[in-house]
Design a protein around this motif. Structure first.
Motif, PDB file in Angstrom:
ATOM      1  N   THR A  77      -6.233  -0.847  10.620  1.00 22.47           N
ATOM      2  CA  THR A  77      -5.094  -0.400  10.173  1.00 22.47           C
ATOM      3  C   THR A  77      -4.297  -1.240   9.757  1.00 22.47           C
ATOM      4  O   THR A  77      -4.559  -2.389   9.809  1.00 22.47           O
ATOM      5  CB  THR A  77      -4.370   0.455  11.371  1.00 22.47           C
ATOM      6  OG1 THR A  77      -4.249  -0.718  12.323  1.00 22.47           O
ATOM      7  CG2 THR A  77      -5.325   1.340  12.061  1.00 22.47           C
TER       8      THR A  77
ATOM      9  N   ASP B 258       1.821   3.355  -2.140  1.00 28.12           N
ATOM     10  CA  ASP B 258       1.357   4.386  -3.060  1.00 28.12           C
ATOM     11  C   ASP B 258      -0.105   4.524  -2.939  1.00 28.12           C
ATOM     12  O   ASP B 258      -0.757   5.514  -3.671  1.00 28.12           O
ATOM     13  CB  ASP B 258       1.883   4.032  -4.419  1.00 28.12           C
ATOM     14  CG  ASP B 258       3.520   4.177  -4.637  1.00 28.12           C
ATOM     15  OD1 ASP B 258       4.129   4.522  -4.265  1.00 28.12           O
ATOM     16  OD2 ASP B 258       3.675   2.936  -5.648  1.00 28.12           O
ATOM     17  N   SER B 259      -0.874   3.810  -1.992  1.00 27.84           N
ATOM     18  CA  SER B 259      -2.190   4.116  -2.040  1.00 27.84           C
ATOM     19  C   SER B 259      -2.776   3.869  -0.486  1.00 27.84           C
ATOM     20  O   SER B 259      -3.865   3.490  -0.088  1.00 27.84           O
ATOM     21  CB  SER B 259      -2.748   2.813  -2.902  1.00 27.84           C
ATOM     22  OG  SER B 259      -2.214   1.640  -2.749  1.00 27.84           O
ATOM     23  N   SER B 260      -2.251   4.303   0.327  1.00 29.48           N
ATOM     24  CA  SER B 260      -2.269   4.216   1.678  1.00 29.48           C
ATOM     25  C   SER B 260      -3.534   4.835   2.191  1.00 29.48           C
ATOM     26  O   SER B 260      -4.453   4.554   2.756  1.00 29.48           O
ATOM     27  CB  SER B 260      -1.151   4.731   2.862  1.00 29.48           C
ATOM     28  OG  SER B 260      -0.703   6.038   2.442  1.00 29.48           O
ATOM     29  N   THR B 261      -3.444   6.014   1.427  1.00 23.08           N
ATOM     30  CA  THR B 261      -5.000   6.918   1.749  1.00 23.08           C
ATOM     31  C   THR B 261      -6.192   6.081   1.117  1.00 23.08           C
ATOM     32  O   THR B 261      -7.207   6.026   1.787  1.00 23.08           O
ATOM     33  CB  THR B 261      -4.782   8.270   0.867  1.00 23.08           C
ATOM     34  OG1 THR B 261      -3.514   8.927   1.607  1.00 23.08           O
ATOM     35  CG2 THR B 261      -5.908   9.306   1.138  1.00 23.08           C
ATOM     36  N   LEU B 262      -6.062   5.569  -0.182  1.00 21.50           N
ATOM     37  CA  LEU B 262      -7.318   4.651  -0.558  1.00 21.50           C
ATOM     38  C   LEU B 262      -7.522   3.620   0.320  1.00 21.50           C
ATOM     39  O   LEU B 262      -8.647   3.231   0.595  1.00 21.50           O
ATOM     40  CB  LEU B 262      -6.677   4.400  -2.080  1.00 21.50           C
ATOM     41  CG  LEU B 262      -7.807   3.494  -2.716  1.00 21.50           C
ATOM     42  CD1 LEU B 262      -9.201   4.391  -2.913  1.00 21.50           C
ATOM     43  CD2 LEU B 262      -7.117   3.156  -4.046  1.00 21.50           C
TER      44      LEU B 262
ATOM     45  N   ASN C 133      -6.781   3.221   3.587  1.00 19.74           N
ATOM     46  CA  ASN C 133      -7.756   3.716   4.809  1.00 19.74           C
ATOM     47  C   ASN C 133      -9.187   4.349   4.560  1.00 19.74           C
ATOM     48  O   ASN C 133     -10.005   4.145   5.592  1.00 19.74           O
ATOM     49  CB  ASN C 133      -6.927   5.145   5.424  1.00 19.74           C
ATOM     50  CG  ASN C 133      -5.371   4.776   5.848  1.00 19.74           C
ATOM     51  OD1 ASN C 133      -5.268   3.643   6.253  1.00 19.74           O
ATOM     52  ND2 ASN C 133      -4.705   5.586   5.767  1.00 19.74           N
ATOM     53  N   GLU C 134      -9.472   4.790   3.270  1.00 17.48           N
ATOM     54  CA  GLU C 134     -10.666   5.152   2.928  1.00 17.48           C
ATOM     55  C   GLU C 134     -11.770   3.976   2.889  1.00 17.48           C
ATOM     56  O   GLU C 134     -12.936   3.995   3.154  1.00 17.48           O
ATOM     57  CB  GLU C 134     -10.977   5.737   1.764  1.00 17.48           C
ATOM     58  CG  GLU C 134     -10.144   7.466   1.681  1.00 17.48           C
ATOM     59  CD  GLU C 134     -10.181   7.910   0.274  1.00 17.48           C
ATOM     60  OE1 GLU C 134     -10.753   7.153  -0.729  1.00 17.48           O
ATOM     61  OE2 GLU C 134      -9.819   8.955   0.065  1.00 17.48           O
TER      62      GLU C 134
ATOM     63  N   LYS D 107     -12.552  -1.571  -4.531  1.00 19.10           N
ATOM     64  CA  LYS D 107     -12.894  -0.608  -3.580  1.00 19.10           C
ATOM     65  C   LYS D 107     -13.970  -1.549  -2.555  1.00 19.10           C
ATOM     66  O   LYS D 107     -15.036  -0.858  -2.182  1.00 19.10           O
ATOM     67  CB  LYS D 107     -13.709   0.660  -4.475  1.00 19.10           C
ATOM     68  CG  LYS D 107     -12.998   1.165  -5.352  1.00 19.10           C
ATOM     69  CD  LYS D 107     -11.689   1.881  -4.805  1.00 19.10           C
ATOM     70  CE  LYS D 107     -10.906   2.727  -5.865  1.00 19.10           C
ATOM     71  NZ  LYS D 107     -10.407   1.952  -6.851  1.00 19.10           N
TER      72      LYS D 107
ATOM     73  N   THR E  79       0.897  -1.148   0.044  1.00 24.08           N
ATOM     74  CA  THR E  79      -0.063   0.150   0.013  1.00 24.08           C
ATOM     75  C   THR E  79       0.901   1.384   0.148  1.00 24.08           C
ATOM     76  O   THR E  79       0.286   2.379   0.153  1.00 24.08           O
ATOM     77  CB  THR E  79      -0.893   0.133   1.522  1.00 24.08           C
ATOM     78  OG1 THR E  79      -0.172   0.008   2.434  1.00 24.08           O
ATOM     79  CG2 THR E  79      -1.861  -1.045   1.263  1.00 24.08           C
TER      80      THR E  79
END
Length: 589
Positions: A242, A230-234, A236-237, A269, A228
Motif C-alpha cells: 500500500t 490519477d493512477s491509484s488503481t494502476l 495497486n495492480e 508496469k 499516484t
C-alpha cells in the motif's frame, strides 16, 4: 503583548503550508538581523509547493521554490552560479540589469554589457553596484547563489587565490552592510555540504545555516499520494505494498528517488514487491552516498557464531529490544575489540541478520582533495540522519575515525573526529542510530569516542580458551567448509590449547585439508582423519604472536564486562596487564 501575539498568528497563518526549514528561514529573516542564509543538505531534491489560496500542490526544484514562493513578493530576483553566470526570473529584470551594466561600463571603462563575466570576483562586484542602486530606489531584492562551494570553497587560508579572497570579502561585507540590512534584501547560498564552504564565512554571526532534511515518513506518504493521484488503481495492480507501506519502507530516500521507483511501477508496469523495493532502496542510498555506504546482508545469524557466549547473549537481548521498539535502553554505540581472527566483523554481521533493522558499513570516505573528506562524511551523516532506526558498522575504526590530536594532515583527522564525535553523542540518536566501532587496537582510538555517551558498551572477543569452546568453533568451521568427521577423529592438537587457533586459522586448516584430499586424487575428495592430522602437524602458526598478545591484552583492558573475560584474565592484576602492554608496545615499535 496582544500585538505580538497577532503578528505571530499572522506569520503562522501565511507560512503554515511551507516546509519547516522554510518557516525557520522566514522567522529568522523577520528578526531583521539576518539577510544571508546558507541552505545545505537535501538541496538537489524537490520541494513541496502548496498554493496558499487554492491548496493545489506541486513539487518543484529548490531555486524555483525560493523564487516563486518564498521571494514571490520581491521586485528583483537574481540567480548566479559559475556555469550559467548571472540570470534572472523575468525579461524585465534582465533588461533593467543590462541598462545598469551599460552605465557600469561607461563609468569604469569595461565591456561587461557585451559579454557578462562569470568569475566570482567580477560578478560580485557588478552585483554589489547593481544592488546598491536599486535598493536606494526602494526595490526589494533576493539573490540566489547556487553551488556556493565553487564560489567560497573550503581550503587552507594560504591556498586561496586572489579571486577566492575577493569573493569571501564581498559576501561577508554584504552580510552586515547597513544599507542591505535596512532594506528588504536576502541572499541565499546553496550547497550540499556545509563543510565544503569557507568555514570562517559559515561560522560568522552574520550568516545563518538552514538544513534541508530528507523527507520523513508523512512527507513521503503525501508525495506518494500526490504522485499516484490519477493512477491509484494502476499502482495497486502492480504493487504488493500500500502507499502507507511504501512510505514506511523508504527512509533515506528523497522525493526524486521516490519518483523514480513510482514511475518504474506506473510507466513500465514493473511489479513492486517488498523484496524489489528493498533492493531498489539499498541501491539508491548507496548511489547517493557515492559508494561510501554499503548495506550489510548476511545469511548467518548469531546461532552460527561459535563461542563468545557473553557477547552473543548481550546482542540477542539488544536485538529483542530493537524488535520491540524499546530504543531508550540501547547503548549509543559499541566498541568491539579483540585480536585478529576472533570474528569481530562476522559477529556484528550475524547480528545484522537478527536485528530487525538495516545495518550499513561505513567504507573509506577519505579523499586526497582538500576539504573532500569532510564533505563526504557530512553527506554520509545526513543520510544516516534520515534512516533511523539503523546500525552503522565501522571496521578498522582506529584508522577510519581520526583523532583530536592528529597532526600532519592539515587538520583533516581532527575535523573528522569532531564530526563523528558530535554525531554519535546526540541524545535523540539513542537506539535509532547505533554505531559498532570494530578494531583490533582499541588503545589507538581516542578516549572521547570510547566514553559513555558514545561507544558505551565495550564487547571484547578472544580466542577459544577451553576445549569446549575450541570444539564448538571447530564444528562451526567444519559446517562452513562442509567437512564431516566424528569427534573422536579430530586431532587432539586442535583442542588441547598448546597452539592457539583462531576461527580463521581453523577454516584455513580445513580448507588446506580439502585441497590435499583433492591433490591425492581421492575421487570423493573426502577429508580423512589421516589427512587432517597431517595438515595440523604441518601447520606453522604465523610469527606474530607478540602482536596478537598485545591485541588480546588491550581488549582485556577495554572490556566493560568482567564476566565476558576468559578465566585467565579475570583474576589478573590490571597493573600487570598495563605493564606488559607497555613492554609489548615498546618492542613492536
Amino acid at each position: 503583548m496582544t500585538q505580538d501575539t497577532s503578528q505571530e498568528s499572522q506569520f503562522d497563518l501565511h507560512t503554515s503550508h511551507y516546509p519547516e526549514w522554510a518557516r525557520l528561514l522566514a522567522r529568522k529573516y523577520f528578526t531583521k538581523t539576518l539577510i544571508q542564509f546558507i541552505l545545505h543538505g537535501n538541496v538537489r531534491d524537490l520541494v513541496r509547493l502548496e498554493d496558499f489560496e487554492s491548496g493545489q500542490v506541486d513539487y518543484v526544484g529548490l531555486t524555483h521554490f525560493l523564487a516563486h514562493e518564498l521571494f514571490a513578493a520581491r521586485d528583483i530576483v537574481v540567480f548566479y552560479d559559475r556555469a550559467a553566470g548571472i540570470h534572472f526570473l523575468d525579461a524585465e529584470t534582465k533588461k533593467d540589469f543590462n541598462r545598469a551594466l551599460s552605465g557600469h561600463d561607461s563609468l569604469f571603462g569595461t565591456e561587461f554589457a557585451r559579454k557578462r563575466p562569470r568569475n566570482p570576483s567580477q560578478v560580485l562586484a557588478i552585483l554589489d553596484n547593481y544592488f546598491r542602486l536599486r535598493l536606494a530606489s526602494g526595490k526589494r531584492i533576493a539573490c540566489i547563489i547556487d553551488y556556493a562551494e565553487t564560489i567560497i570553497p573550503m581550503a587552507e587560508a594560504s591556498m586561496y587565490s586572489a579571486e577566492d579572497r575577493s569573493a569571501i570579502v564581498n559576501l561577508q561585507r554584504w552580510a552586515h552592510d547597513p544599507l542591505f540590512l535596512q532594506h528588504d534584501f536576502t541572499i541565499c547560498l546553496i550547497t550540499e555540504n556545509l563543510s565544503d564552504l569557507n568555514q570562517q564565512h559559515v561560522q560568522s554571526p552574520w550568516t545563518s545555516e538552514i538544513y534541508i532534511p530528507l523527507p520523513e515518513k508523512d512527507d513521503r506518504f503525501a508525495f506518494a499520494q500526490w504522485s499516484t493521484r490519477d493512477s491509484s488503481t494502476l499502482f495497486n495492480e502492480h504493487s504488493d505494498l500500500t502507499l502507507e507501506e511504501f512510505s514506511q519502507n523508504t527512509p533515506g530516500l528523497g522525493y526524486t528517488q521516490l519518483r523514480t521507483i513510482l514511475a518504474d511501477t506506473l510507466e513500465n508496469k514493473t511489479h513492486l514487491s517488498f523484496k524489489h523495493l528493498s533492493e531498489l532502496k539499498k541501491a539508491l542510498i548507496e548511489e547517493a552516498a557515492f559508494g561510501m555506504l554499503e548495506f550489510v546482508e548476511s545469511k548467518n545469524g548469531l546461532d552460527d557464531v561459535a563461542g563468545h557466549s557473553e557477547a552473543k547473549l548481550h546482542l540477542r537481548q539488544a536485538a529483542s529490544a530493537l524488535r520491540q521498539g524499546i530504543h531508550e535502553v540501547m547503548p549509543m554505540g559499541y566498541l568491539v575489540s579483540g585480536p585478529v581472527g576472533t570474528g569481530k566483523t562476522f559477529l556484528i554481521t550475524c547480528f545484522a541478520n537478527d536485528i530487525g533493522i538495516p545495518m550499513v558499513r561505513l567504507k573509506n570516505f577519505r579523499s586526497q582533495w582538500q576539504g573532500q573528506t569532510e564533505g563526504n562524511l557530512e553527506r554520509i551523516l545526513n543520510l544516516l540522519e534520515a534512516m533511523p532506526p539503523v546500525a552503522v558498522m565501522i571496521d578498522e575504526a582506529d584508522a577510519a575515525l581520526g583523532n583530536r590530536d592528529a597532526e600532519g594532515d592539515s587538520g583533516v583527522s581532527k575535523r573528522v573526529f569532531g564530526q563523528i564525535a558530535s554525531f554519535m553523542s546526540k541524545p535523540e540518536h539513542r537506539g535509532q542510530i547505533i554505531f559498532f566501532l570494530i578494531t583490533a587496537r582499541p588503545d589507538l582510538m581516542p578516549v572521547d569516542l570510547k566514553r559513555q555517551g558514545r561507544a558505551e558498551e565495550h564487547l571484547a572477543l578472544f580466542y577459544p580458551s577451553t576445549p569446549k569452546d575450541r570444539l564448538e568453533l571447530l564444528r562451526v568451521m567444519m559446517r562452513r567448509t562442509k567437512i564431516d568427521l566424528p569427534e573422536e577423529s579430530i586431532p587432539t592438537a586442535l583442542l588441547n590449547g598448546k597452539t592457539i587457533y583462531s576461527g580463521a586459522d581453523m577454516e584455513a586448516l580445513l580448507t588446506r585439508a580439502k585441497f590435499r584430499a583433492t591433490a591425492i586424487n581421492d575421487t570423493s575428495n573426502r577429508v580423512t582423519p589421516e589427512i587432517l592430522s597431517s595438515v595440523v602437524e604441518d601447520f606453522i602458526p604465523p610469527a606474530n604472536s607478540e602482536e596478537k598478545e598485545l591485541q588480546t591484552l588491550v581488549a582485556v583492558l577495554e572490556s566493560t564486562s568482567r564476566e565476558s573475560l576468559p578465566e585467565i584474565y579475570r583474576s589478573m592484576d590490571r597493573a600487570e596487564i598495563i605493564q606488559r602492554v607497555n613492554v609489548l608496545k615498546l618492542k613492536l615499535s
